[in-house]
Design a protein around this motif. Structure first.
Motif, PDB file in Angstrom:
ATOM      1  N   GLN A   4      -5.022  -9.190  -7.571  1.00 13.25           N
ATOM      2  CA  GLN A   4      -4.169 -10.031  -8.398  1.00 13.25           C
ATOM      3  C   GLN A   4      -4.952 -10.690  -9.523  1.00 13.25           C
ATOM      4  O   GLN A   4      -4.452 -10.862 -10.633  1.00 13.25           O
ATOM      5  CB  GLN A   4      -3.481 -11.093  -7.539  1.00 13.25           C
ATOM      6  CG  GLN A   4      -2.487 -10.511  -6.542  1.00 13.25           C
ATOM      7  CD  GLN A   4      -1.949 -11.558  -5.581  1.00 13.25           C
ATOM      8  OE1 GLN A   4      -2.522 -12.635  -5.425  1.00 13.25           O
ATOM      9  NE2 GLN A   4      -0.858 -11.222  -4.907  1.00 13.25           N
ATOM     10  N   LEU A   5      -6.213 -11.072  -9.242  1.00 12.34           N
ATOM     11  CA  LEU A   5      -7.023 -11.753 -10.244  1.00 12.34           C
ATOM     12  C   LEU A   5      -7.350 -10.832 -11.420  1.00 12.34           C
ATOM     13  O   LEU A   5      -7.540 -11.285 -12.547  1.00 12.34           O
ATOM     14  CB  LEU A   5      -8.315 -12.282  -9.622  1.00 12.34           C
ATOM     15  CG  LEU A   5      -9.159 -13.225 -10.490  1.00 12.34           C
ATOM     16  CD1 LEU A   5      -8.376 -14.488 -10.803  1.00 12.34           C
ATOM     17  CD2 LEU A   5     -10.471 -13.558  -9.806  1.00 12.34           C
ATOM     18  N   LYS A   6      -7.425  -9.518 -11.154  1.00 14.85           N
ATOM     19  CA  LYS A   6      -7.685  -8.576 -12.225  1.00 14.85           C
ATOM     20  C   LYS A   6      -6.545  -8.559 -13.238  1.00 14.85           C
ATOM     21  O   LYS A   6      -6.713  -8.133 -14.369  1.00 14.85           O
ATOM     22  CB  LYS A   6      -7.907  -7.177 -11.659  1.00 14.85           C
ATOM     23  CG  LYS A   6      -9.203  -7.033 -10.869  1.00 14.85           C
ATOM     24  CD  LYS A   6      -9.344  -5.635 -10.288  1.00 14.85           C
ATOM     25  CE  LYS A   6     -10.623  -5.521  -9.471  1.00 14.85           C
ATOM     26  NZ  LYS A   6     -10.772  -4.185  -8.843  1.00 14.85           N
ATOM     27  N   HIS A   7      -5.385  -9.018 -12.809  1.00 12.81           N
ATOM     28  CA  HIS A   7      -4.228  -9.112 -13.694  1.00 12.81           C
ATOM     29  C   HIS A   7      -3.907 -10.601 -13.906  1.00 12.81           C
ATOM     30  O   HIS A   7      -2.830 -11.078 -13.598  1.00 12.81           O
ATOM     31  CB  HIS A   7      -3.043  -8.379 -13.083  1.00 12.81           C
ATOM     32  CG  HIS A   7      -3.328  -6.951 -12.751  1.00 12.81           C
ATOM     33  ND1 HIS A   7      -3.342  -5.962 -13.708  1.00 12.81           N
ATOM     34  CD2 HIS A   7      -3.648  -6.352 -11.580  1.00 12.81           C
ATOM     35  CE1 HIS A   7      -3.639  -4.803 -13.138  1.00 12.81           C
ATOM     36  NE2 HIS A   7      -3.823  -5.013 -11.849  1.00 12.81           N
ATOM     37  N   ILE A   8      -4.891 -11.317 -14.468  1.00  9.60           N
ATOM     38  CA  ILE A   8      -4.799 -12.770 -14.542  1.00  9.60           C
ATOM     39  C   ILE A   8      -3.743 -13.229 -15.544  1.00  9.60           C
ATOM     40  O   ILE A   8      -3.084 -14.245 -15.341  1.00  9.60           O
ATOM     41  CB  ILE A   8      -6.180 -13.377 -14.895  1.00  9.60           C
ATOM     42  CG1 ILE A   8      -6.139 -14.907 -14.734  1.00  9.60           C
ATOM     43  CG2 ILE A   8      -6.637 -12.977 -16.282  1.00  9.60           C
ATOM     44  CD1 ILE A   8      -7.514 -15.549 -14.843  1.00  9.60           C
ATOM     45  N   LEU A   9      -3.549 -12.485 -16.629  1.00  6.25           N
ATOM     46  CA  LEU A   9      -2.586 -12.921 -17.639  1.00  6.25           C
ATOM     47  C   LEU A   9      -1.153 -12.935 -17.122  1.00  6.25           C
ATOM     48  O   LEU A   9      -0.411 -13.880 -17.415  1.00  6.25           O
ATOM     49  CB  LEU A   9      -2.713 -12.057 -18.898  1.00  6.25           C
ATOM     50  CG  LEU A   9      -3.984 -12.315 -19.716  1.00  6.25           C
ATOM     51  CD1 LEU A   9      -4.092 -11.343 -20.873  1.00  6.25           C
ATOM     52  CD2 LEU A   9      -4.015 -13.747 -20.232  1.00  6.25           C
ATOM     53  N   PRO A  10      -0.707 -11.928 -16.347  1.00  3.30           N
ATOM     54  CA  PRO A  10       0.627 -12.065 -15.744  1.00  3.30           C
ATOM     55  C   PRO A  10       0.748 -13.295 -14.857  1.00  3.30           C
ATOM     56  O   PRO A  10       1.794 -13.949 -14.825  1.00  3.30           O
ATOM     57  CB  PRO A  10       0.776 -10.769 -14.932  1.00  3.30           C
ATOM     58  CG  PRO A  10      -0.070  -9.785 -15.662  1.00  3.30           C
ATOM     59  CD  PRO A  10      -1.253 -10.568 -16.145  1.00  3.30           C
ATOM     60  N   ALA A  11      -0.330 -13.622 -14.123  1.00  2.00           N
ATOM     61  CA  ALA A  11      -0.309 -14.821 -13.280  1.00  2.00           C
ATOM     62  C   ALA A  11      -0.181 -16.075 -14.132  1.00  2.00           C
ATOM     63  O   ALA A  11       0.533 -17.022 -13.771  1.00  2.00           O
ATOM     64  CB  ALA A  11      -1.575 -14.883 -12.426  1.00  2.00           C
ATOM     65  N   VAL A  12      -0.863 -16.095 -15.274  1.00  2.00           N
ATOM     66  CA  VAL A  12      -0.746 -17.228 -16.190  1.00  2.00           C
ATOM     67  C   VAL A  12       0.672 -17.309 -16.747  1.00  2.00           C
ATOM     68  O   VAL A  12       1.265 -18.386 -16.834  1.00  2.00           O
ATOM     69  CB  VAL A  12      -1.762 -17.102 -17.342  1.00  2.00           C
ATOM     70  CG1 VAL A  12      -1.494 -18.146 -18.421  1.00  2.00           C
ATOM     71  CG2 VAL A  12      -3.178 -17.260 -16.808  1.00  2.00           C
ATOM     72  N   ALA A  13       1.224 -16.158 -17.112  1.00  2.00           N
ATOM     73  CA  ALA A  13       2.571 -16.132 -17.686  1.00  2.00           C
ATOM     74  C   ALA A  13       3.604 -16.679 -16.710  1.00  2.00           C
ATOM     75  O   ALA A  13       4.568 -17.335 -17.116  1.00  2.00           O
ATOM     76  CB  ALA A  13       2.933 -14.710 -18.099  1.00  2.00           C
ATOM     77  N   ASP A  14       3.416 -16.404 -15.419  1.00  2.00           N
ATOM     78  CA  ASP A  14       4.373 -16.883 -14.417  1.00  2.00           C
ATOM     79  C   ASP A  14       4.418 -18.396 -14.349  1.00  2.00           C
ATOM     80  O   ASP A  14       5.402 -18.980 -13.878  1.00  2.00           O
ATOM     81  CB  ASP A  14       4.021 -16.318 -13.041  1.00  2.00           C
ATOM     82  CG  ASP A  14       4.359 -14.841 -12.931  1.00  2.00           C
ATOM     83  OD1 ASP A  14       5.150 -14.357 -13.757  1.00  2.00           O
ATOM     84  OD2 ASP A  14       3.828 -14.167 -12.034  1.00  2.00           O
ATOM     85  N   LYS A  15       3.367 -19.061 -14.793  1.00  3.37           N
ATOM     86  CA  LYS A  15       3.340 -20.523 -14.792  1.00  3.37           C
ATOM     87  C   LYS A  15       3.547 -21.104 -16.191  1.00  3.37           C
ATOM     88  O   LYS A  15       3.532 -22.302 -16.376  1.00  3.37           O
ATOM     89  CB  LYS A  15       2.001 -21.017 -14.232  1.00  3.37           C
ATOM     90  CG  LYS A  15       1.817 -20.731 -12.748  1.00  3.37           C
ATOM     91  CD  LYS A  15       0.497 -21.321 -12.249  1.00  3.37           C
ATOM     92  CE  LYS A  15       0.350 -21.136 -10.745  1.00  3.37           C
ATOM     93  NZ  LYS A  15       1.333 -21.907  -9.973  1.00  3.37           N
ATOM     94  N   PHE A  16       3.696 -20.237 -17.179  1.00  8.52           N
ATOM     95  CA  PHE A  16       3.737 -20.683 -18.563  1.00  8.52           C
ATOM     96  C   PHE A  16       4.990 -21.502 -18.863  1.00  8.52           C
ATOM     97  O   PHE A  16       4.929 -22.521 -19.544  1.00  8.52           O
ATOM     98  CB  PHE A  16       3.661 -19.471 -19.493  1.00  8.52           C
ATOM     99  CG  PHE A  16       3.149 -19.801 -20.859  1.00  8.52           C
ATOM    100  CD1 PHE A  16       1.869 -20.312 -21.012  1.00  8.52           C
ATOM    101  CD2 PHE A  16       3.917 -19.593 -21.974  1.00  8.52           C
ATOM    102  CE1 PHE A  16       1.378 -20.619 -22.267  1.00  8.52           C
ATOM    103  CE2 PHE A  16       3.443 -19.893 -23.234  1.00  8.52           C
ATOM    104  CZ  PHE A  16       2.166 -20.403 -23.385  1.00  8.52           C
ATOM    105  N   LEU A  17       6.122 -21.037 -18.366  1.00  5.53           N
ATOM    106  CA  LEU A  17       7.365 -21.770 -18.594  1.00  5.53           C
ATOM    107  C   LEU A  17       7.794 -22.570 -17.383  1.00  5.53           C
ATOM    108  O   LEU A  17       8.341 -23.652 -17.499  1.00  5.53           O
ATOM    109  CB  LEU A  17       8.487 -20.802 -18.986  1.00  5.53           C
ATOM    110  CG  LEU A  17       8.390 -20.232 -20.405  1.00  5.53           C
ATOM    111  CD1 LEU A  17       9.456 -19.180 -20.630  1.00  5.53           C
ATOM    112  CD2 LEU A  17       8.541 -21.338 -21.432  1.00  5.53           C
TER     113      LEU A  17
END
Length: 605
Positions: free
Chosen positions: A261-274
Motif C-alpha cells: 500500500q505504501l508503494k501507492h502513497i498518492l492514492p492513500a493521500v488522495a483518500d484523505k484529501f477531501l
C-alpha cells in the motif's frame, strides 16, 4: 467582530470610491449562495443589471455551464450516499474475510509445526507438500507477493468485486487571462454547492501542494514508526493462541500488505484529501482548485497521482488555470505521466476558455481618487498616513499590541513581531527577505484578518527571491480574503521591473518545508525526476522565465488593486477564517510571548 465590520465600512467610505465594474466580486458576495430557484446564472445576470459586474459573454457561458453542473449534483449526492454505504459494508466484509483466511493459514502452519517437530528426518519438500495437502488454503512458500495476490483473488471470489460508483457529472476546467473572472465564477459555484454537497473544498495551488506533502510525510513517518514496533502494526496478532514462529509469519504478512500500500502513497493521500474515509463520512465530493500549475517534477507527480485517484473515485473537479491542460508543461518534464494527467482532465473536465483580454480588476483604478491601503512613495506623508491607519485599526480592535508566535505546517513556528486581535504588522524584509515560504504565508493569512506590510521596494533581478516570495504572499492574503495595508517605494504598476535582465523566479519558492530530520523526503522525489535539491534545472528556469513569470506579475498587480476595492473590503468580515472561528480556537492557535511590544506611535508628524 461588529467593531471590525464598522471599521472596514468607515475606512471604505472615507478612503475609497465604489466602481461598479469590479472583477471577482464573488469574493464579497460568495458567502450568500444563490438559491436553487434563482440559479447561478440568474444571480450572475442580476449582478450585471445592478451594475456590480460588467457583462461578459464568456463569463455568462461559464455561469450557464456551472448552473447545469449544479443541477446534476443533488441527485449525484444521493447516489453517492448509497454507494458509500455499500462500500463501507464491502470493505468491512473484505477485511473480516481476509483475517479469516489468514487465521486458517496460521492454524495450518501451527499444526504443521507440531507435525514436523516429530518428524525431523523428513525433507523440507515433503513437509511442504503434506502441509499443502492438509489444508489447500495454505499457500506454499513461493513468495509473499504471490501469496498476497492469491489471497486477494480468494477475497474477490468470496466477498465480490468492489462496488461501482455512480457516474460522476463532468466538472469544468477554466483557463484564461489575468482578471478575466475565472476565480470569480469558480467561487460562485463553490458557494452554490453549500447544502447540496457534503464534502467540498476550495484550494489554491500552494496550499494543495503543501497539504499533499504533509499527508505524504505523515503516512511515511507512521509507517517507519510502525515498523519499529510489533504492537504498532499488528497488536491483534499477539493475543492469538499460536506459537511465536506463526505469529512472526502473521506479522510479516501484515507488514507486507502495508508495504504494498505504501508503494501507492498518492492514492492513500488522495483518500484523505477531501474527507477521511475511515471516519464514516459519506456523500459526494467537490474540489475547487484555483491556479493549477506544473512548476516542477514534484507538482506533476503529485497532481497526477492525487487528481487521478480523486477523479476515478467520483470527485467533481472545477479548476482554474492560466493555461489549457495540454499547455501546462511546455518544458516536457515527466512527459508520459503528464500526458496521463491531461487525458484525465479532458475526460472529466471540459475545457472552457474565459477569453476576454480585459483585466476587470483594473477598471476600479480609473475611478479611485485616493488609495486607502497602498501608500507610496516612501516619503513622510505616506508614512504618516500608514501609521495613522495602523493605530486607528488597533484602537478599534480593543486590545494591546503584543509579540506572538503562530504555528506553521510541519511543526514549525513563526514569530509575529506585532499583533493585536487578528491584526499583525511586518516589514517587507521580515516576510520576504528571509527563507520563508507558502506555508508561513498561509499561517499568517489564516490567523490575521488584517495585515500591515511596510517598506516594499521595487523588485528586480537583484532581489528575485524576495519578488517571488512577495507574489506568493499576495496570493495567500488574497485567497484568504485578508485586508492589506502597505507602504511601497513606487506605484503598484511599477513594483515589478527588470524582466529583461532575466528571470525573477527561482526554484526556492517551490521547495516545500518538512521536519528537519526528514528533510530529504521531497528532495528524493525531485531527484527521481532529475531535479536536484540545490538550484534550478535548465528546463525549469526556461519555463519560469517567460510567460509564467509575466502572468504571476500581472496577477499580483491585479490582486493588489482589487484588495483596495470597497466590495473586497466589505467581504473581509464575512469571509476571513478569523471571523468563522470561536474565540477560544483562535486563542489556542496563537502562543503569546512574555514580552509585549510598546503600543506607542512609531511615527509622529
Amino acid at each position: 467582530m461588529r467593531k471590525f465590520s464598522s471599521l472596514f465600512h468607515n475606512i471604505i467610505s472615507i478612503k475609497t470610491y465604489y466602481h461598479p465594474q469590479i472583477p471577482n466580486i464573488t469574493r464579497h458576495y460568495c458567502h450568500v449562495a444563490p438559491s436553487k430557484r434563482s440559479g447561478l446564472l440568474t444571480t450572475y445576470k442580476n449582478l450585471v443589471e445592478q451594475g456590480k459586474l460588467q457583462h461578459d459573454p464568456n463569463q455568462e457561458t461559464v455561469a450557464y455551464e456551472l448552473e447545469n453542473l449544479l443541477g446534476r449534483l443533488e441527485q449525484y449526492e444521493k447516489d453517492m450516499e448509497i454507494y458509500h454505504v455499500n462500500l463501507a459494508k464491502w470493505e468491512k466484509d473484505r477485511e473480516n474475510e481476509r483475517r479469516r483466511i489468514l487465521m486458517g493459514e496460521a492454524e495450518a502452519r501451527q499444526e504443521g509445526g507440531v507435525w514436523t517437530a516429530a518428524n525431523k528426518t523428513r525433507s523440507t519438500f515433503v513437509e511442504k507438500w503434506i502441509l499443502r495437502k492438509r489444508n489447500e488454503s495454505v499457500e506454499p512458500g513461493v513468495g509473499k507477493w504471490v501469496s498476497y495476490l492469491n489471497r486477494e483473488k480468494k477475497l474477490d471470489s468470496v466477498v465480490g468485486p468492489h462496488p461501482v460508483a455512480p457516474p460522476a457529472p463532468k466538472g469544468l476546467y477554466l483557463y484564461g487571462n489575468v482578471g478575466s473572472g475565472k476565480t470569480m465564477l469558480m467561487d460562485m459555484f463553490f458557494s452554490s454547492t453549500e447544502g447540496i454537497v457534503k464534502h467540498r473544498r476550495r484550494l489554491h495551488f500552494h496550499e494543495a501542494m503543501l497539504e499533499i506533502h504533509e499527508h505524504m510525510h505523515k503516512i511515511w513517518k507512521n509507517e517507519v514508526q510502525e515498523k519499529s514496533s510489533e504492537f504498532g502494526i499488528s497488536s491483534w496478532i499477539m493475543s492469538l493462541p499460536f506459537d511465536e514462529k506463526v505469529k512472526e509469519w502473521l506479522i510479516g504478512e501484515e507488514r507486507y500488505k502495508q508495504e504494498v500500500q505504501l508503494k501507492h502513497i498518492l492514492p492513500a493521500v488522495a483518500d484523505k484529501f477531501l474527507l477521511d474515509r475511515q471516519a464514516g463520512q459519506k456523500g459526494a465530493s467537490i474540489l475547487c482548485f484555483d491556479e493549477i500549475q506544473t512548476v516542477d517534477v514534484f507538482a506533476i507527480i503529485a497532481l497526477s497521482g492525487i487528481l487521478s485517484r480523486l477523479l476515478s473515485t467520483g470527485t467533481v473537479l472545477v479548476a482554474t488555470s492560466n493555461r489549457a491542460p495540454e499547455d501546462l508543461n511546455q518544458d516536457g518534464m515527466q512527459r508520459e505521466m503528464f500526458l496521463k494527467l491531461v487525458a484525465q482532465l479532458k475526460e472529466h473536465c471540459p475545457n472552457v476558455l474565459v477569453g476576454n483580454e480585459v483585466d476587470y480588476r483594473r477598471l476600479i483604478a480609473k475611478k479611485t481618487v485616493t488609495q486607502a491601503h497602498y501608500f507610496w512613495p516612501l516619503d513622510e506623508h505616506a508614512l504618516h498616513e500608514y501609521e495613522k491607519m495602523w493605530f486607528e485599526v488597533i484602537k478599534h480592535s480593543g486590545g494591546r499590541i503584543i509579540s506572538s508566535t503562530i504555528r506553521v505546517m510541519f511543526g514549525r513556528m513563526l514569530e509575529v513581531p506585532e499583533s493585536c486581535n487578528g491584526v499583525a504588522r511586518f516589514t517587507f524584509e521580515y516576510l520576504c527577505g528571509r527563507p520563508v515560504g507558502a506555508a508561513d504565508y498561509i499561517a499568517v493569512a489564516k490567523n490575521y484578518h488584517t495585515v500591515f506590510i511596510s517598506d516594499i521596494p521595487v523588485m528586480s533581478m537583484r532581489i528575485r527571491d524576495r519578488a517571488r516570495r512577495f507574489i506568493t504572499l499576495i496570493d495567500e492574503l488574497y485567497n484568504h480574503h485578508c485586508c492589506l495595508f502597505c507602504t511601497a517605494a513606487t506605484s503598484i504598476d511599477d513594483l515589478f521591473q527588470g524582466t529583461d535582465e532575466g528571470a525573477l523566479f527561482d526554484l526556492e519558492s517551490f521547495q516545500f518545508e518538512t521536519e528537519t530530520e526528514d528533510g530529504k523526503l521531497r528532495r528524493d522525489v525531485l531527484a527521481q525526476g532529475t531535479v536536484g535539491s540545490v538550484g534550478a534545472p535548465t528546463g525549469i528556469v526556461s519555463l519560469l522565465s517567460g510567460q509564467e513569470e509575466m502572468f504571476a506579475f500581472r496577477r499580483a498587480v491585479s490582486r493588489l488593486i482589487e484588495m483596495q476595492s470597497s466590495l473586497y473590503l466589505d467581504g473581509v468580515f464575512s469571509l476571513h477564517p478569523y471571523f468563522q472561528r470561536q474565540p477560544q480556537t483562535v486563542a489556542d492557535n496563537t502562543k503569546v510571548s512574555e514580552s509585549h511590544v510598546s503600543s506607542g506611535p512609531a511615527f509622529s508628524s
